[in-house]
Design a protein around this motif. Structure first.
Motif, mmCIF file in Angstrom:
data_model
loop_
_atom_site.group_PDB
_atom_site.id
_atom_site.type_symbol
_atom_site.label_atom_id
_atom_site.label_comp_id
_atom_site.label_asym_id
_atom_site.label_seq_id
_atom_site.Cartn_x
_atom_site.Cartn_y
_atom_site.Cartn_z
ATOM 1 N N LEU A 1 60.884 -8.381 -49.479
ATOM 2 C CA LEU A 1 59.853 -7.529 -48.887
ATOM 3 C C LEU A 1 58.454 -8.093 -49.113
ATOM 4 O O LEU A 1 57.572 -7.929 -48.265
ATOM 5 C CB LEU A 1 59.960 -6.114 -49.477
ATOM 6 N N LYS A 2 58.207 -8.770 -50.236
ATOM 7 C CA LYS A 2 56.884 -9.290 -50.569
ATOM 8 C C LYS A 2 56.384 -10.307 -49.547
ATOM 9 O O LYS A 2 55.193 -10.547 -49.438
ATOM 10 C CB LYS A 2 56.888 -9.914 -51.974
ATOM 11 N N HIS A 3 57.307 -10.911 -48.800
ATOM 12 C CA HIS A 3 56.925 -11.913 -47.799
ATOM 13 C C HIS A 3 57.033 -11.375 -46.373
ATOM 14 O O HIS A 3 57.064 -12.152 -45.418
ATOM 15 C CB HIS A 3 57.796 -13.170 -47.942
ATOM 16 N N TYR A 4 57.081 -10.067 -46.263
ATOM 17 C CA TYR A 4 57.196 -9.463 -44.936
ATOM 18 C C TYR A 4 55.907 -8.755 -44.546
ATOM 19 O O TYR A 4 55.458 -7.835 -45.222
ATOM 20 C CB TYR A 4 58.355 -8.460 -44.916
ATOM 21 N N ARG A 5 55.302 -9.221 -43.447
ATOM 22 C CA ARG A 5 54.124 -8.568 -42.873
ATOM 23 C C ARG A 5 54.492 -8.153 -41.451
ATOM 24 O O ARG A 5 54.488 -8.977 -40.540
ATOM 25 C CB ARG A 5 52.924 -9.523 -42.861
ATOM 26 N N PRO A 6 54.871 -6.895 -41.277
ATOM 27 C CA PRO A 6 55.437 -6.441 -39.997
ATOM 28 C C PRO A 6 54.490 -6.547 -38.807
ATOM 29 O O PRO A 6 53.290 -6.327 -38.926
ATOM 30 C CB PRO A 6 55.804 -4.976 -40.282
ATOM 31 N N VAL A 7 55.075 -6.922 -37.692
ATOM 32 C CA VAL A 7 54.373 -6.914 -36.408
ATOM 33 C C VAL A 7 54.497 -5.522 -35.818
ATOM 34 O O VAL A 7 55.595 -4.947 -35.766
ATOM 35 C CB VAL A 7 54.985 -7.954 -35.444
ATOM 36 N N ASP A 8 53.408 -4.975 -35.376
ATOM 37 C CA ASP A 8 53.411 -3.614 -34.824
ATOM 38 C C ASP A 8 54.126 -3.566 -33.468
ATOM 39 O O ASP A 8 53.930 -4.453 -32.619
ATOM 40 C CB ASP A 8 51.981 -3.094 -34.650
ATOM 41 N N ASN A 9 54.959 -2.558 -33.305
ATOM 42 C CA ASN A 9 55.624 -2.298 -32.016
ATOM 43 C C ASN A 9 56.358 -3.524 -31.470
ATOM 44 O O ASN A 9 56.217 -3.889 -30.299
ATOM 45 C CB ASN A 9 54.598 -1.819 -30.986
ATOM 46 N N TYR A 10 57.132 -4.169 -32.334
ATOM 47 C CA TYR A 10 57.866 -5.357 -31.876
ATOM 48 C C TYR A 10 59.052 -4.955 -30.991
ATOM 49 O O TYR A 10 59.529 -3.819 -31.019
ATOM 50 C CB TYR A 10 58.340 -6.203 -33.057
ATOM 51 N N ASP A 11 59.510 -5.931 -30.215
ATOM 52 C CA ASP A 11 60.600 -5.724 -29.266
ATOM 53 C C ASP A 11 61.937 -5.883 -29.996
ATOM 54 O O ASP A 11 62.314 -6.986 -30.390
ATOM 55 C CB ASP A 11 60.492 -6.743 -28.132
ATOM 56 N N GLU A 12 62.663 -4.788 -30.165
ATOM 57 C CA GLU A 12 63.936 -4.805 -30.896
ATOM 58 C C GLU A 12 64.980 -5.668 -30.189
ATOM 59 O O GLU A 12 65.744 -6.405 -30.836
ATOM 60 C CB GLU A 12 64.461 -3.376 -31.040
ATOM 61 N N LYS A 13 65.008 -5.617 -28.862
ATOM 62 C CA LYS A 13 65.974 -6.419 -28.106
ATOM 63 C C LYS A 13 65.695 -7.912 -28.266
ATOM 64 O O LYS A 13 66.629 -8.720 -28.383
ATOM 65 C CB LYS A 13 65.939 -6.031 -26.627
ATOM 66 N N LYS A 14 64.426 -8.267 -28.278
ATOM 67 C CA LYS A 14 64.044 -9.667 -28.463
ATOM 68 C C LYS A 14 64.457 -10.158 -29.849
ATOM 69 O O LYS A 14 64.937 -11.280 -30.008
ATOM 70 C CB LYS A 14 62.528 -9.817 -28.283
ATOM 71 N N LEU A 15 64.294 -9.289 -30.839
ATOM 72 C CA LEU A 15 64.692 -9.635 -32.205
ATOM 73 C C LEU A 15 66.197 -9.860 -32.288
ATOM 74 O O LEU A 15 66.656 -10.854 -32.865
ATOM 75 C CB LEU A 15 64.288 -8.524 -33.166
ATOM 76 N N GLN A 16 66.979 -8.966 -31.714
ATOM 77 C CA GLN A 16 68.432 -9.073 -31.774
ATOM 78 C C GLN A 16 68.934 -10.326 -31.048
ATOM 79 O O GLN A 16 69.877 -10.986 -31.504
ATOM 80 C CB GLN A 16 69.080 -7.815 -31.167
ATOM 81 N N LYS A 17 68.283 -10.656 -29.945
ATOM 82 C CA LYS A 17 68.643 -11.862 -29.203
ATOM 83 C C LYS A 17 68.349 -13.109 -30.031
ATOM 84 O O LYS A 17 69.143 -14.059 -30.070
ATOM 85 C CB LYS A 17 67.856 -11.906 -27.884
ATOM 86 N N TYR A 18 67.200 -13.096 -30.710
ATOM 87 C CA TYR A 18 66.795 -14.221 -31.568
ATOM 88 C C TYR A 18 67.778 -14.392 -32.728
ATOM 89 O O TYR A 18 68.234 -15.513 -33.015
ATOM 90 C CB TYR A 18 65.388 -13.958 -32.092
#
Length: 245
Positions: free
Chosen positions: A75-92
């Motif tokens: 978690l310490k290395h996670y800086r979330p992107v706001d409103n990211y595309d869940e489908k794009k993430l799953q495809k990646y």
């Protein structure tokens, strides 16, 4: 990836050169050196074991892991992107998992072949150490010079985005399975734990492993002095063309 990575590459290169020289001069010398008693029954191979164990322990504990390329599972290395595309993430993630499976199969096949050669030709223990040293050196060669996993499989932009970065320890510890010893087995088991931890966290928190969902993995927020950032700097100054990056 930076000064620390380059130092490790130089250090491992020197170790590999020394080892190859000793291997050529006389394989028995390697065993003699490893079994040399320093003090109170502590031998050189004990110190090597301790160093490699600490290398892995630092990797798997959030508090001691200070780099996003091998610590993005935390978690310490996670800086979330706001409103990211869940489908794009799953495809990646799906695409990267497919390539990871290909690498895993290739790795198993390579080592099965090496193990068969070792047993069929009844090779001595120094040959195992030679394979280990080559693997150990190749790990930093991939980071600092040229990475076949990057070029042939994932085609990710850099090590910071690498899908299998924390596979390195289990990879270079694999040959040690041929040595029936607590010291070799314990090294492999800890490195295998690091591998399982990495894969579990990708399954549980895929958003930490993609630049589209984790700002820490994006080039614009990256301050690592890697070869890719150097290329970007040279391109920005028009020292090289875009095709050379």
């Amino acid at each position: 990836m930076g000064k620390e990575s380059r130092f490790r590459f130089i250090f491992r290169t020197i170790l590999l050169i020394i080892f190859i020289i000793l291997f050529i001069i006389g394989k028995d010398k390697i065993i003699s050196i490893l079994n040399y008693e320093i003090i109170y029954s502590i031998k050189i191979y004990h110190l090597i074991w301790l160093y490699l164990m600490l290398e892995t322990v630092i990797l798997i504990i959030p508090y001691t892991n200070n780099h996003s390329y091998n610590g993005k599972l935390f978690l310490k290395h996670y800086r979330p992107v706001d409103n990211y595309d869940e489908k794009k993430l799953q495809k990646y993630i799906k695409k990267n998992n497919k390539h990871a499976r290909s690498v895993f199969v290739a790795w198993i096949v390579l080592n099965v072949v090496l193990f068969i050669i070792y047993y069929n030709y009844n090779l001595s223990t120094p040959y195992i150490f030679l394979i280990f040293m080559i693997y150990y050196w190749t790990d930093m060669f991939c980071v600092n010079v040229w990475c076949p996993f990057h070029k042939l499989f994932f085609k990710s932009k850099c090590c910071n985005e690498c899908r299998i970065y924390n596979w390195d320890h289990v990879m270079f510890c694999t040959p040690l399975l041929l040595i029936k010893s607590f010291w070799s087995y314990s090294l492999f088991l800890l490195s295998f734990f690091a591998f399982i931890q990495w894969e579990y966290m990708i399954k549980k928190h895929p958003e930490r492993f993609s630049p589209s969902t984790n700002k820490k993995l994006q080039c614009k927020d990256c301050d690592y002095n890697c070869r890719f950032n150097k290329m970007k700097y040279l391109r920005s100054k028009n020292y090289i063309s875009k095709k050379e990056v």
